[in-house]
Design a protein around this motif. Structure first.
Motif, mmCIF file in Angstrom:
data_model
loop_
_atom_site.group_PDB
_atom_site.id
_atom_site.type_symbol
_atom_site.label_atom_id
_atom_site.label_comp_id
_atom_site.label_asym_id
_atom_site.label_seq_id
_atom_site.Cartn_x
_atom_site.Cartn_y
_atom_site.Cartn_z
ATOM 1 N N ARG A 10 0.833 -1.209 0.000
ATOM 2 C CA ARG A 10 0.000 0.000 0.000
ATOM 3 C C ARG A 10 0.865 1.256 0.000
ATOM 4 O O ARG A 10 0.528 2.249 -0.634
ATOM 5 C CB ARG A 10 -0.952 -0.011 1.200
ATOM 6 N N ARG A 11 1.997 1.207 0.719
ATOM 7 C CA ARG A 11 2.900 2.355 0.722
ATOM 8 C C ARG A 11 3.454 2.606 -0.670
ATOM 9 O O ARG A 11 3.551 3.754 -1.113
ATOM 10 C CB ARG A 11 4.028 2.129 1.732
ATOM 11 N N VAL A 12 3.833 1.529 -1.364
ATOM 12 C CA VAL A 12 4.325 1.664 -2.739
ATOM 13 C C VAL A 12 3.228 2.212 -3.641
ATOM 14 O O VAL A 12 3.473 3.123 -4.449
ATOM 15 C CB VAL A 12 4.833 0.302 -3.268
ATOM 16 N N PHE A 13 2.021 1.688 -3.481
ATOM 17 C CA PHE A 13 0.901 2.140 -4.313
ATOM 18 C C PHE A 13 0.649 3.628 -4.119
ATOM 19 O O PHE A 13 0.562 4.387 -5.094
ATOM 20 C CB PHE A 13 -0.359 1.346 -3.974
ATOM 21 N N GLY A 15 2.637 5.878 -2.898
ATOM 22 C CA GLY A 15 3.773 6.663 -3.359
ATOM 23 C C GLY A 15 3.721 6.888 -4.862
ATOM 24 O O GLY A 15 3.937 8.014 -5.345
ATOM 25 N N CYS A 16 3.428 5.833 -5.607
ATOM 26 C CA CYS A 16 3.288 5.948 -7.067
ATOM 27 C C CYS A 16 2.087 6.819 -7.426
ATOM 28 O O CYS A 16 2.147 7.616 -8.385
ATOM 29 C CB CYS A 16 3.139 4.563 -7.690
ATOM 30 N N LYS A 17 1.007 6.689 -6.672
ATOM 31 C CA LYS A 17 -0.197 7.486 -6.922
ATOM 32 C C LYS A 17 0.093 8.970 -6.745
ATOM 33 O O LYS A 17 -0.336 9.796 -7.558
ATOM 34 C CB LYS A 17 -1.300 7.033 -5.966
ATOM 35 N N ARG A 18 0.852 9.306 -5.705
ATOM 36 C CA ARG A 18 1.193 10.709 -5.469
ATOM 37 C C ARG A 18 2.077 11.258 -6.592
ATOM 38 O O ARG A 18 1.881 12.393 -7.057
ATOM 39 C CB ARG A 18 1.895 10.850 -4.114
ATOM 40 N N ALA A 19 3.042 10.465 -7.044
ATOM 41 C CA ALA A 19 3.903 10.893 -8.147
ATOM 42 C C ALA A 19 3.086 11.116 -9.413
ATOM 43 O O ALA A 19 3.288 12.106 -10.142
ATOM 44 C CB ALA A 19 4.994 9.850 -8.387
ATOM 45 N N PHE A 20 2.141 10.220 -9.684
ATOM 46 C CA PHE A 20 1.269 10.361 -10.853
ATOM 47 C C PHE A 20 0.430 11.631 -10.745
ATOM 48 O O PHE A 20 0.273 12.373 -11.723
ATOM 49 C CB PHE A 20 0.364 9.128 -10.963
ATOM 50 N N ASP A 21 -0.106 11.891 -9.552
ATOM 51 C CA ASP A 21 -0.896 13.109 -9.326
ATOM 52 C C ASP A 21 -0.094 14.361 -9.679
ATOM 53 O O ASP A 21 -0.599 15.285 -10.338
ATOM 54 C CB ASP A 21 -1.331 13.199 -7.858
ATOM 55 N N LEU A 22 1.141 14.411 -9.217
ATOM 56 C CA LEU A 22 1.974 15.587 -9.439
ATOM 57 C C LEU A 22 2.295 15.774 -10.914
ATOM 58 O O LEU A 22 2.197 16.892 -11.445
ATOM 59 C CB LEU A 22 3.265 15.477 -8.622
ATOM 60 N N VAL A 23 2.667 14.693 -11.585
ATOM 61 C CA VAL A 23 3.026 14.793 -13.005
ATOM 62 C C VAL A 23 1.834 15.238 -13.843
ATOM 63 O O VAL A 23 1.938 16.168 -14.659
ATOM 64 C CB VAL A 23 3.576 13.444 -13.514
ATOM 65 N N LEU A 114 -1.587 19.704 -6.238
ATOM 66 C CA LEU A 114 -0.182 20.089 -6.117
ATOM 67 C C LEU A 114 0.172 20.461 -4.680
ATOM 68 O O LEU A 114 1.298 20.215 -4.229
ATOM 69 C CB LEU A 114 0.123 21.251 -7.063
ATOM 70 N N ARG A 115 -0.771 21.058 -3.962
ATOM 71 C CA ARG A 115 -0.530 21.444 -2.565
ATOM 72 C C ARG A 115 -0.589 20.250 -1.615
ATOM 73 O O ARG A 115 -0.207 20.365 -0.445
ATOM 74 C CB ARG A 115 -1.555 22.482 -2.115
ATOM 75 N N GLY A 116 -1.114 19.129 -2.085
ATOM 76 C CA GLY A 116 -1.219 17.950 -1.235
ATOM 77 C C GLY A 116 -2.543 17.810 -0.523
ATOM 78 O O GLY A 116 -2.719 16.893 0.275
ATOM 79 N N ASP A 117 -3.498 18.711 -0.813
ATOM 80 C CA ASP A 117 -4.819 18.626 -0.185
ATOM 81 C C ASP A 117 -5.652 17.500 -0.781
ATOM 82 O O ASP A 117 -6.498 16.918 -0.100
ATOM 83 C CB ASP A 117 -5.604 19.930 -0.384
ATOM 84 N N MET A 118 -5.438 17.228 -2.084
ATOM 85 C CA MET A 118 -6.282 16.301 -2.812
ATOM 86 C C MET A 118 -5.450 15.389 -3.690
ATOM 87 O O MET A 118 -4.245 15.589 -3.867
ATOM 88 C CB MET A 118 -7.300 17.072 -3.695
ATOM 89 N N SER A 119 -6.125 14.388 -4.254
ATOM 90 C CA SER A 119 -5.559 13.507 -5.264
ATOM 91 C C SER A 119 -6.425 13.648 -6.519
ATOM 92 O O SER A 119 -7.521 14.220 -6.463
ATOM 93 C CB SER A 119 -5.563 12.057 -4.769
ATOM 94 N N THR A 182 -7.964 -0.584 -3.092
ATOM 95 C CA THR A 182 -7.078 0.269 -3.875
ATOM 96 C C THR A 182 -6.084 -0.564 -4.682
ATOM 97 O O THR A 182 -5.465 -1.491 -4.156
ATOM 98 C CB THR A 182 -6.284 1.221 -2.957
ATOM 99 N N SER A 183 -5.980 -0.234 -5.957
ATOM 100 C CA SER A 183 -5.050 -0.932 -6.845
ATOM 101 C C SER A 183 -4.865 -0.086 -8.092
ATOM 102 O O SER A 183 -5.663 0.809 -8.393
ATOM 103 C CB SER A 183 -5.592 -2.313 -7.232
#
Length: 204
Positions: A10-13, A15-23, A114-119, A182-183
């Motif tokens: 779940r941590r890996v998921f 983490g990847c989800k957050r990176a995708f959000d930012l990009v 981008l601020r981290g409030d949402m995905s 989540t997946s």
């Protein structure tokens, strides 16, 4: 799967989800600017008032944050609609109705991402005052705030816009299913369903 094995995955998921959000949010910034400039020119004629609408909503861990949208309704001094009341349809402007159908009004929320409030994907955040009542009255409502709220989510694509207590109960069940399952595959499904809803202009 044992809990001690599920947690690293779940941590890996996430983490990847957050990176995708930012990009994706960074890639969408030029589109946000184009839409903002266009609306600045159109608003005086079709949607008089401020460009943006900022509202306090309940975010991760039930904490408040300021959600940003393009304004689609005539300005009001305060939110008059109660937690179980209907949407103020009469306040939606002609241009605002188009924005809501096409989901353009949600585009500024990439700034919240981008601020981290949402995905990009997650449970939709509710107006904070309404959410406090839902926490008291709807089982599982607090638990849906274990993750960042999303611009789109499973409840929105499968159930549509939730108005009132009973619709919110159904939304909560969909949100809890999303959190428990989540997946990457589920994220792709919600992303595809979101594109389908936007293409059909099936927004609120």
């Amino acid at each position: 799967m044992p809990l001690d094995q599920a947690r690293p995955r779940r941590r890996v998921f996430f983490g990847c989800k957050r990176a995708f959000d930012l990009v994706v949010s960074l890639l969408l910034l030029p589109l946000l600017v184009i839409c903002a400039v266009t609306l600045l020119m159109l608003n005086p004629f079709h949607n008089q008032g401020p460009l943006f609408f900022v509202q306090t909503r309940m975010g991760r861990n039930c904490k408040p944050f300021k959600a940003i949208k393009f304004r689609s309704m005539r300005p009001a001094d305060r939110v008059a609609r109660g937690a179980d009341g209907p949407l103020d349809e009469e306040r939606i402007t002609p241009l605002g109705r188009f924005m809501r159908k096409s989901r353009i009004d949600e585009l500024p929320q990439i700034l919240n991402v981008l601020r981290g409030d949402m995905s990009l994907i997650g449970p939709r955040p509710d107006y904070f005052s309404h959410a406090r009542r839902y926490v008291r009255e709807i089982p599982g409502y607090r638990a849906r705030h274990m993750v960042r709220p999303g611009i789109s989510g499973l409840a929105q694509t499968e159930l549509g816009y939730a108005v009132g207590i009973e619709a919110t109960r159904r939304k909560v069940q969909a949100d809890l299913f999303y959190i428990a399952n989540t997946s990457f595959l589920l994220e792709l499904w919600i992303f595809w369903r979101t594109l389908s809803v936007v293409a059909k202009r099936a927004g609120s």
